[in-house]
Scaffold this active site. Sequence first.
Site, PDB file in Angstrom:
ATOM      1  N   HIS A  25       0.835  -1.222   0.000  1.00  0.00           N
ATOM      2  CA  HIS A  25       0.000   0.000   0.000  1.00  0.00           C
ATOM      3  C   HIS A  25       0.867   1.268   0.000  1.00  0.00           C
ATOM      4  O   HIS A  25       0.407   2.336   0.390  1.00  0.00           O
ATOM      5  CB  HIS A  25      -0.932   0.080   1.231  1.00  0.00           C
ATOM      6  CG  HIS A  25      -1.918  -1.029   1.345  1.00  0.00           C
ATOM      7  ND1 HIS A  25      -2.233  -1.618   2.557  1.00  0.00           N
ATOM      8  CD2 HIS A  25      -2.668  -1.653   0.430  1.00  0.00           C
ATOM      9  CE1 HIS A  25      -3.133  -2.567   2.371  1.00  0.00           C
ATOM     10  NE2 HIS A  25      -3.424  -2.600   1.075  1.00  0.00           N
TER      11      HIS A  25
ATOM     12  N   GLU B 173      -4.656   6.424  -5.620  1.00  0.00           N
ATOM     13  CA  GLU B 173      -3.423   5.757  -6.038  1.00  0.00           C
ATOM     14  C   GLU B 173      -3.099   6.022  -7.504  1.00  0.00           C
ATOM     15  O   GLU B 173      -1.938   6.112  -7.885  1.00  0.00           O
ATOM     16  CB  GLU B 173      -3.529   4.244  -5.749  1.00  0.00           C
ATOM     17  CG  GLU B 173      -3.425   3.965  -4.252  1.00  0.00           C
ATOM     18  CD  GLU B 173      -3.911   2.584  -3.849  1.00  0.00           C
ATOM     19  OE1 GLU B 173      -5.157   2.408  -3.784  1.00  0.00           O
ATOM     20  OE2 GLU B 173      -3.099   1.707  -3.587  1.00  0.00           O
TER      21      GLU B 173
END
Length: 404
Positions: free
Chosen positions: A183, A390
């Site tokens: 992550h 992201e």
Amino acid sequence: MNVLVLNSGSSSIKFQFFAMQGGEGGAVRAKGAVERIGESSGKFEYENEKGAEFKREDAVPDHDAGLRLVMEALTHADHGVLASTDEIEAVGHRVVHGGERFHAPTSINDEVEQAIEAHIPLAPLHNPPNLTGIRTARKLIPNAEQVAVFDTAFHQTMPPHAYMYAFPYELYEQAGVRRYGFHGTSHAYVSRELCKLMGREVEDVNLISAHLGNGASMAAVAGGRCVDTSLGMTPLAGLIMGTRTGDFDPAILFYLARERGYSLEEMDQLVNKESGLKGICGSNDLRDVHDKAASGDERAALALEMLAYRNRKYFGGYFAALGRVDAIVFTAGVGENDDRVRELSLQGLSGLGVHVDPERNQAGGGRFKAPGRISTDDSPVQVWVVPTNEELEIARQTYTALRA
Ligand code: ADP
């Protein structure tokens, strides 16, 4: 710079096409996904900046055919946003595992492609489709620069005392056994956005980033550098997740193998797919867990309390790791939408200077589509919710890698 961001999975390609104005801002000109690649019925969804949509439900035999669909849509006379795919200047690829070799976004050449391939044993489910995406894009969009952005890269600044496991040292040297973390693109994005929101320089801020989704991790970040994170060599360690155990006594697996005849595959399935919230109460989605708990299901209430308790312990641990904490930031599906989990996870941390304002935390039903502060004005530790992005982070890093 026109940047196409690709997230290639084993049976899907998710994409967003950005017009980057400098290294920070980026307008999404089109986005969508190809799904069920290789199955008898595939699916393609596309939407451009004006909201024009295109959908298709035919079989998509492979990633090559999938990426061709994306390129056709981007250049389509009606809903396209480009005259020609030659206008795509760069492709930013999400790559899950970069091991110790990659600590920054990296321009892809044959050697880099081979290095990503060499890291397959560390991420056997993710690196192969990421690599397929890279190979396909290099072939079909040969004039664009190709950049790999690694989920593990942000965590490469961890000191050895945080990333080493207490195994014989040779296992680290010879087999790469260590904590890598995941992550990273999300933690990097929300960390930087948080500092902007606080009006502080990244170098001056110590923070804890909590990416809580179906998969979940925390990162302790000092002056923009990750110093510890909860996921490990694989994405199993740390917090209690939707279907993953998080931390547990590994000797339980020897016990299950000896006493209950579990095979390697069954153990893998158990800890990654059948545990976590789902293992305790039968549901991996927190919305269902809350509903069950509200109607008196004791296991659902227990699952919630266990998850929040684990989160609290990690927050407390990262206060110790960092020494001084200026801010906590929540993100991802649970972190952005679940005020109850945020509240329970921070309960009892007032002694460390964390004071949540219940009204701010519950504003808009607790769901944050935009960043918001949920701590009280006089809370020594600021607490924020920052929706992650992201894709934008990959576009930014791609831009920076090429223009730096
Ligand atoms: P991942 O990317 O790891 O698959 P996400 O970050 O998309 O996961 O998070 C998905 C999870 O977020 C769901 O399983 C659910 O538990 C949680 N979630 C999503 N929306 C809500 C909501 N409105 N309230 C509570 N939890 C939510």
